[in-house]
Design a protein around this motif. Structure first.
Motif, mmCIF file in Angstrom:
data_model
loop_
_atom_site.group_PDB
_atom_site.id
_atom_site.type_symbol
_atom_site.label_atom_id
_atom_site.label_comp_id
_atom_site.label_asym_id
_atom_site.label_seq_id
_atom_site.Cartn_x
_atom_site.Cartn_y
_atom_site.Cartn_z
ATOM 1 N N THR A 135 -13.099 62.021 -50.496
ATOM 2 C CA THR A 135 -13.069 63.978 -50.400
ATOM 3 C C THR A 135 -13.793 64.065 -51.373
ATOM 4 O O THR A 135 -14.316 63.559 -51.949
ATOM 5 C CB THR A 135 -10.945 63.905 -50.805
ATOM 6 N N ASN A 136 -13.644 65.059 -51.404
ATOM 7 C CA ASN A 136 -13.665 66.791 -52.045
ATOM 8 C C ASN A 136 -13.878 65.861 -53.671
ATOM 9 O O ASN A 136 -14.916 65.910 -54.107
ATOM 10 C CB ASN A 136 -14.266 68.450 -52.420
ATOM 11 N N ASN A 137 -12.751 65.115 -53.618
ATOM 12 C CA ASN A 137 -12.571 64.757 -54.971
ATOM 13 C C ASN A 137 -12.604 63.745 -55.624
ATOM 14 O O ASN A 137 -12.525 62.762 -56.273
ATOM 15 C CB ASN A 137 -11.089 64.811 -55.582
ATOM 16 N N ASN A 160 -14.667 62.705 -65.652
ATOM 17 C CA ASN A 160 -14.123 62.109 -66.304
ATOM 18 C C ASN A 160 -12.939 60.985 -66.063
ATOM 19 O O ASN A 160 -12.351 60.863 -65.030
ATOM 20 C CB ASN A 160 -13.786 63.472 -67.339
ATOM 21 N N ARG A 161 -12.676 60.257 -66.888
ATOM 22 C CA ARG A 161 -11.807 59.432 -67.406
ATOM 23 C C ARG A 161 -10.679 59.702 -66.335
ATOM 24 O O ARG A 161 -9.751 59.152 -65.112
ATOM 25 C CB ARG A 161 -11.596 58.554 -68.710
ATOM 26 N N LYS A 162 -9.950 61.088 -67.075
ATOM 27 C CA LYS A 162 -8.731 61.127 -66.158
ATOM 28 C C LYS A 162 -8.397 62.028 -64.209
ATOM 29 O O LYS A 162 -8.121 61.566 -63.791
ATOM 30 C CB LYS A 162 -8.356 62.870 -66.717
ATOM 31 N N GLU A 163 -9.883 62.239 -64.036
ATOM 32 C CA GLU A 163 -10.074 62.405 -63.027
ATOM 33 C C GLU A 163 -10.378 60.923 -61.953
ATOM 34 O O GLU A 163 -9.814 60.717 -61.212
ATOM 35 C CB GLU A 163 -11.389 63.540 -62.087
ATOM 36 N N ARG A 175 -6.982 59.691 -62.038
ATOM 37 C CA ARG A 175 -6.537 60.522 -60.633
ATOM 38 C C ARG A 175 -6.692 59.794 -59.043
ATOM 39 O O ARG A 175 -5.510 59.760 -58.051
ATOM 40 C CB ARG A 175 -6.130 61.687 -60.983
ATOM 41 N N GLN A 176 -7.869 59.838 -58.746
ATOM 42 C CA GLN A 176 -8.454 59.093 -57.699
ATOM 43 C C GLN A 176 -8.224 57.766 -57.227
ATOM 44 O O GLN A 176 -7.456 58.149 -56.270
ATOM 45 C CB GLN A 176 -9.616 59.877 -57.347
ATOM 46 N N PRO A 236 -21.595 68.229 -53.805
ATOM 47 C CA PRO A 236 -22.395 67.654 -52.785
ATOM 48 C C PRO A 236 -22.797 66.246 -52.136
ATOM 49 O O PRO A 236 -23.530 65.732 -52.371
ATOM 50 C CB PRO A 236 -24.072 68.489 -53.702
ATOM 51 N N ILE A 237 -21.216 65.876 -51.670
ATOM 52 C CA ILE A 237 -21.189 65.168 -51.091
ATOM 53 C C ILE A 237 -20.941 65.418 -49.755
ATOM 54 O O ILE A 237 -20.393 65.800 -49.204
ATOM 55 C CB ILE A 237 -20.269 64.068 -51.731
ATOM 56 N N TYR A 238 -21.299 63.782 -48.604
ATOM 57 C CA TYR A 238 -20.845 64.319 -47.167
ATOM 58 C C TYR A 238 -19.247 63.913 -46.749
ATOM 59 O O TYR A 238 -18.888 62.784 -46.630
ATOM 60 C CB TYR A 238 -21.373 64.026 -46.266
#
Ligand SMILES: Nc1ncnc2c1ncn2[C@@H]1O[C@H](COP(=O)(O)OP(=O)(O)O)[C@@H](O)[C@H]1O
Ligand SMILES: [Mg+2]
Length: 355
Positions: A164-166, A171-174, A177-178, A231-233
């Motif tokens: 996904t866009n995420n 950072n480590r927190k993101e 989460r992912q 900037p990802i597909y």
């Protein structure tokens, strides 16, 4: 030839007036993203019918019996399979068992290419550049001292499922989460990859071994995505923001490339194709690193082939840029596979006998 087209039909595509069938709650909502809609199946059937007798076979639980009874001369395989990490290998494995020739890669390569970890291990062994990576199942396994940004993706999916866009984390927190979202949604490990910040291309190849034709390179035009997104597909870019009702100008084909870079990308893709043992056709995602060097992101040995230009499907788009119609593209795949099996000779002899 008697050709069977083997596919997995996305049921809700049969009647567009019906609301999409709701997948069971325990499955991820994008479970059917990789299956084919009725328009694609009809278009491939029409293309094959210009030269062959065509039968349609839905790759459901009765597929083995159907193939055995029909015993076609050749299978055009676009089935993505039913369950599990080796799902794309299922139909080719059955066909090998029945000794029926078919288009595209064998079970081993299809299984490998769906597994991003195995793909990258093989690319590394063959010295084909690909971003650095780490495989993790759990936040405690996340290595220390990672340099951000990074990409986080499910290990065993395609069609941008779970990307996904995420998926681009800073950072480590993101990252945690992912990772937790991937393991909860897809019940599988995640691959963390160094983020390649440069231009992105996708490259369609037709052929085998030393005789591979690289079709005009497609560039992903990130400037066409909604403002503020990464900037990802991503899944959103592929399936939600870019629709056939209002297509985004997301692809440039042929990509504007200086000849040296184009040659580097072509060679990279040929090497990746052969390293993974691909056959007949494949679409390979490539991105430039911070120094402008092309690296392989992943291989798609069962490329998407949506038929209408406004559906923005890369393989048919590259084929069109090479002057091949949809029908010619499909027939070329049949010809390439037939040559590999020496069927051309066999069937031209047969037609001579009939005369
Ligand atoms: N390591 C990476 N660096 C930069 N962009 C990436 C990277 N990995 C994936 N992406 C972006 O995410 C998109 C989808 O990832 P990809 O690995 O191709 O998954 P899928 O199998 O779902 O197509 C790519 O087209 C690219 O835009
Ligand atoms: Mg991809």
């Amino acid at each position: 030839m008697n050709v069977a087209l083997v596919f997995n039909l996305r049921e809700e595509s049969v009647n567009d007036d019906e609301p999409p069938s709701r997948p069971p709650a325990e499955l991820s909502p994008d479970i059917y993203a990789e299956w084919d809609d009725i328009d694609t199946i009809t278009a491939v059937e029409a293309a094959l019918s210009t030269r062959h007798q065509v039968a349609l076979i839905n790759a459901d639980l009765d597929v083995f019996q159907k193939l055995r009874e029909l015993s076609p001369d050749f299978v055009f395989n676009i089935a993505e399979g039913l369950h599990g990490a080796s799902r794309e290998a299922q139909i080719p494995a059955l066909l090998d068992m029945l000794q029926i020739p078919y288009s595209g890669s064998d079970p081993l390569s299809l299984g490998m290419c769906l597994d991003k970890q195995r793909t990258k291990e093989i690319l590394k062994q063959h010295r084909v550049p690909s971003p650095r990576f780490w495989i993790v199942a759990n936040p405690v396994e996340i290595p220390r001292n990672l340099r951000y940004p990074l990409m986080v993706k499910p290990c065993l999916e395609g069609s941008s499922k779970g990307v996904t866009n995420n998926a681009l984390v800073h950072n480590r927190k993101e990252l945690v989460r992912q990772l937790e979202w991937i393991t909860a949604t897809y019940s599988q490990k995640a691959i963390i990859e160094e983020f390649l910040p440069g231009r992105e291309f996708t490259v369609a190849l037709l052929g085998n071994g030393e005789d591979i034709r690289v079709l005009p390179i497609v560039e992903i035009n990130f400037a066409s995505l909604p403002a503020g997104c990464n900037p990802i597909y991503s899944y959103e870019a592929k399936w939600l923001w870019d629709t056939q009702e209002s297509p985004l100008p997301i692809f440039d084909c042929p990509a504007r490339l200086d000849p040296f870079l184009a040659q580097q990308i072509e060679q990279l893709c040929r090497n990746a194709f052969n390293a993974l043992g691909c056959r007949d056709w494949c679409r390979i995602d490539v991105r430039l690193d911070a120094l402008g060097r092309p690296q392989v992101i992943e291989l798609n040995p069962l490329p998407g082939i949506l038929p209408r230009p406004e559906q923005n499907s890369c393989f048919p788009k590259a084929a069109r840029a090479a002057g091949l119609s949809y029908t010619e593209m499909i027939l070329q795949v049949v010809d390439i596979a037939s040559q590999r099996y020496n069927l051309v000779q066999e069937f031209s002899n047969e037609s001579r006998c009939l005369l």
